[in-house]
Design a protein around this motif. Structure first.
Motif, short mmCIF file in Angstrom:
data_model
loop_
_atom_site.label_atom_id
_atom_site.label_comp_id
_atom_site.label_asym_id
_atom_site.label_seq_id
_atom_site.Cartn_x
_atom_site.Cartn_y
_atom_site.Cartn_z
N LYS A 457 -12.32 56.59 22.10
CA LYS A 457 -11.97 57.17 23.40
C LYS A 457 -12.16 56.18 24.54
CE LYS A 457 -12.86 61.94 21.96
NZ LYS A 457 -13.15 61.62 20.56
N VAL A 458 -13.18 55.34 24.44
CA VAL A 458 -13.40 54.34 25.49
C VAL A 458 -12.22 53.37 25.55
CG1 VAL A 458 -14.87 52.43 26.25
CG2 VAL A 458 -15.91 54.54 25.37
N ALA A 459 -11.80 52.91 24.36
CA ALA A 459 -10.68 51.98 24.31
C ALA A 459 -9.39 52.63 24.80
CB ALA A 459 -10.50 51.45 22.89
N VAL A 460 -9.16 53.89 24.40
CA VAL A 460 -7.95 54.59 24.85
C VAL A 460 -7.94 54.72 26.36
CG1 VAL A 460 -6.73 56.80 24.84
CG2 VAL A 460 -7.59 55.85 22.69
N VAL A 461 -9.05 55.13 26.95
CA VAL A 461 -9.12 55.26 28.40
C VAL A 461 -8.90 53.90 29.07
CG1 VAL A 461 -10.66 55.75 30.35
CG2 VAL A 461 -10.54 57.33 28.41
N ALA A 462 -9.47 52.85 28.50
CA ALA A 462 -9.30 51.51 29.07
C ALA A 462 -7.83 51.08 29.06
CB ALA A 462 -10.14 50.50 28.30
N ILE A 463 -7.14 51.36 27.96
CA ILE A 463 -5.72 51.00 27.87
C ILE A 463 -4.89 51.83 28.85
CG2 ILE A 463 -3.69 50.99 26.35
CD1 ILE A 463 -5.80 50.56 24.03
N LEU A 464 -5.16 53.13 28.89
CA LEU A 464 -4.44 53.99 29.83
C LEU A 464 -4.74 53.59 31.27
CD1 LEU A 464 -4.95 57.46 28.11
CD2 LEU A 464 -2.87 56.08 28.11
N TRP A 465 -5.98 53.16 31.53
CA TRP A 465 -6.34 52.69 32.87
C TRP A 465 -5.55 51.42 33.21
CZ3 TRP A 465 -8.83 48.09 34.40
CH2 TRP A 465 -9.22 48.05 35.74
N ALA A 466 -5.41 50.52 32.25
CA ALA A 466 -4.63 49.30 32.49
C ALA A 466 -3.18 49.64 32.82
CB ALA A 466 -4.70 48.38 31.27
N LEU A 467 -2.61 50.59 32.10
CA LEU A 467 -1.24 51.02 32.39
C LEU A 467 -1.16 51.65 33.78
CD1 LEU A 467 -0.34 52.62 28.93
CD2 LEU A 467 0.61 50.51 29.89
N ALA A 468 -2.16 52.44 34.13
CA ALA A 468 -2.18 53.09 35.45
C ALA A 468 -2.39 52.08 36.57
CB ALA A 468 -3.26 54.17 35.50
N MET A 469 -3.14 51.02 36.29
CA MET A 469 -3.34 49.98 37.30
C MET A 469 -2.02 49.29 37.65
SD MET A 469 -6.35 49.75 38.55
CE MET A 469 -6.42 48.07 39.18
N LEU A 470 -1.18 49.09 36.65
CA LEU A 470 0.15 48.53 36.93
C LEU A 470 0.95 49.48 37.82
CD1 LEU A 470 1.03 47.17 33.37
CD2 LEU A 470 0.27 45.85 35.36
N VAL A 471 0.77 50.78 37.60
CA VAL A 471 1.43 51.77 38.45
C VAL A 471 0.96 51.63 39.89
CG1 VAL A 471 1.71 54.24 38.90
CG2 VAL A 471 1.72 53.40 36.54
N THR A 472 -0.35 51.47 40.10
CA THR A 472 -0.86 51.38 41.46
C THR A 472 -0.35 50.12 42.17
OG1 THR A 472 -2.91 50.20 40.85
CG2 THR A 472 -2.96 52.61 40.79
#
Length: 556
Positions: A457-472
């Motif tokens: 779950k930590v890795a999944v959140v980190a990857i999703l966060w990286a994708l969301a950072m590109l969105v920001t």
């Protein structure tokens, strides 16, 4: 307190409570509109079962995504209609109308009878409601962004409008929390049966709150000055799109910024969620929670990148985000597979699936009318089953007339020659073959669904966060840039159209197009080529033609 500069220009900013009211009222109202709009995307699986149950499962889900995309398809038309009104009548009253349309349409989805009750009328009415939502949203964003920007002091437009940029994510976040709450409170069975309607129904309360908030606002000072002086546009559509001098910037804004921003946004927030649920087989509640955490961690960076764009410019941040997305999507989604469903990743590595068949005997695995059972050739029999499993496979060409063979690691399964069978014999042969493939996949270690206990779950959140950072990165500065590109008398119309073509068409069609590409090729990552190519094209066009705007005066 003075309300004008020495040269007579209106001061954009207001202080204290008024300044906060402008941002809060514009942002909160838009949050509620995005909440309404995104509910459909989050509940696409349930809506597929309720309103598209007359077609096969794969087609039904793509249909549900297509109806989701239909709301995006009409957004440019909403931009034209409401943009014209906004430039002629005013910013405030226009987005009051759009909010009412959005809220009532969302509530209606919650009370709409399903396919089992009224047949084909159910998906038709659903589509009409989605079109109404899309038209309303087409008029909302440009008004809110223009309104806030025209209140912002010089040097802070990126910061002020970045709050508007957070609204889409806050709206999605709010929708996620509501959906998660009802799923846990009711249980999955009750939620699937009728509980999915509740998030739509409570939107009527949000509509009341939103309308009250928006009614507290005054007209924007820039528009009020134009109105007082009689300089508002009498024909904003002609001025915006009938004259090459302005139309040129509309095209450059679309191709050199917005289309890339759009695909990065929808890939990072929506496609990532659909990929977790439909491809990696993570249960919906877990997927929603993980992406909600990632969005919560990333959302402050909308404001950060908006603020940063006031310091270094809009262009490098937007194009930088597009470039990073194009370079990292394939490794990020590959890493997401490893983290979210390690058993699937291990099976794909140790026992890859290949379909050996003659390409001309294989149908495109999408049926626009819902009548094709894909059972006329051995290739169709094999690919239809694999499409339902979501398992990635490669295609190998075979000689004409050769029965299709599915290879799972070292095991081979020859598909029945469907063309020579009919009736009960064909049905029995296909069922037997599917049972064999299921057993073969299980033996090779392919899981029916992701094991929640084994999700990193930590890795999944980190990857999703990286994708969301590109969105920001791409989304934080975009509103300020679009406002600055166009003159005030036709700003609402001019900025709304490229924004909603980009986000409505290039972005809104991303999940549907990507999943159709996956269904056609069998490669679960093939759909990523859609955002990668568009983001890369935006970088090239933007570098060549997009101007920097962050120091422009927007009063004129």
């Amino acid at each position: 307190m003075a309300t004008t500069y020495e040269d007579g220009r209106p001061k954009h900013s207001v202080t204290g409570q008024n300044e906060k009211l402008v941002i809060a009222a514009s942002s909160l109202g838009t949050v509620f509109e995005w909440y309404d709009f995104y509910l459909y995307g989050l509940l696409a699986t349930y809506i597929s079962a309720q309103f598209f149950s007359g077609v096969n499962e794969t087609t039904g889900f793509i249909f549900a995504l297509a109806a989701f995309a239909a709301g995006f398809a009409v957004r440019p038309f909403g931009a034209i209609v409401f943009g014209r009104i906004g430039d002629m009548v005013g910013r405030k009253n226009t987005f009051l109308v759009t909010m009412g349309i959005m809220g009532l349409s969302t509530f209606a989805v919650g009370v709409l009878p399903n396919y089992a009750s009224i047949g084909v009328a159910a998906p038709v009415i659903l589509l009409v409601l989605r079109l109404a939502q899309g038209l309303a949203l087409g008029g909302e964003y440009g008004g809110a962004a223009t309104y806030v920007a025209e209140h912002a002091p010089e040097g802070k437009r990126g910061l002020y409008t970045s709050w508007i940029q957070t609204t889409a994510t806050f709206g999605l976040f709010a929708a996620l929390l509501v959906v998660i709450g009802f799923r846990f409170a009711l249980g999955e069975e009750a939620f699937a049966a009728w509980g999915w309607r509740l998030p739509f129904l409570i939107s009527i309360l949000l509509l009341g709150v939103s309308m009250w908030i928006r009614l507290q606002l005054n007209e924007s000072p820039v528009f009020q000055k134009m109105k007082d002086e009689g300089t508002t546009s009498k024909a904003p559509l002609t001025e915006a799109f009938g004259k090459w001098g302005n139309l040129r910037w509309v095209i450059i804004a679309l191709l050199g910024a917005v289309m890339g921003q759009a695909v990065v946004w929808y890939a990072g927030q929506f496609y990532a969620l659909f990929f977790l649920e439909k491809t990696l087989r993570v249960d919906g509640a877990t997927a929603n929670i993980l992406i909600a955490i990632a969005l919560a961690l990333a959302t402050p960076f909308f404001v950060f990148f908006g603020w940063l764009s006031d310091k270094i410019g809009r262009k490098p941040i937007i194009l930088g985000g597009c470039a990073l997305a194009a370079m990292t999507y394939f490794p990020l989604f590959g890493a997401l597979t490893n983290a979210a469903n390690p058993a699937l990743a291990a099976a794909q590595a140790s026992a890859p699936v290949t379909i050996v068949a003659h390409g001309e005997e294989c149908s495109f695995q999408f049926d626009p009318v819902g009548k094709n059972k894909f059972d006329k050739s051995s290739c169709d029999v094999a690919k239809t089953f694999m499409a339902k499993t979501g398992v990635s496979y490669d295609n190998v060409e075979a000689a004409p007339g050769t029965p299709a063979v599915v290879r799972i690691g070292t095991a081979s399964f020859t598909a029945p020659s469907a063309a020579t069978l009919a009736g009960a014999d064909k049905t029995a042969a296909i069922a037997t073959y599917q049972d064999q493939l299921k057993a073969g996949l299980v033996a090779a270690g392919y899981p029916a669904k992701a094991d929640t206990a084994k999700i990193n779950k930590v890795a999944v959140v980190a990857i999703l966060w990286a994708l969301a950072m590109l969105v920001t990165m791409v989304y934080g500065p975009i509103a300020a840039m679009l406002v600055e590109l166009f003159p005030s008398r036709i700003r609402y119309t001019s900025m709304s159209l490229p924004y909603h073509i980009g986000n409505g068409w290039f972005g809104g069609f991303l999940p549907t197009t990507a999943f159709a590409m996956v269904a056609a090729t069998g490669n679960i990552y093939y759909g990523l080529w859609y955002p990668v190519v568009i983001a890369a094209a935006t970088v090239v066009i933007g570098l060549l033609f997009l101007p920097e705007t962050f120091r422009r005066n927007i009063d004129d």
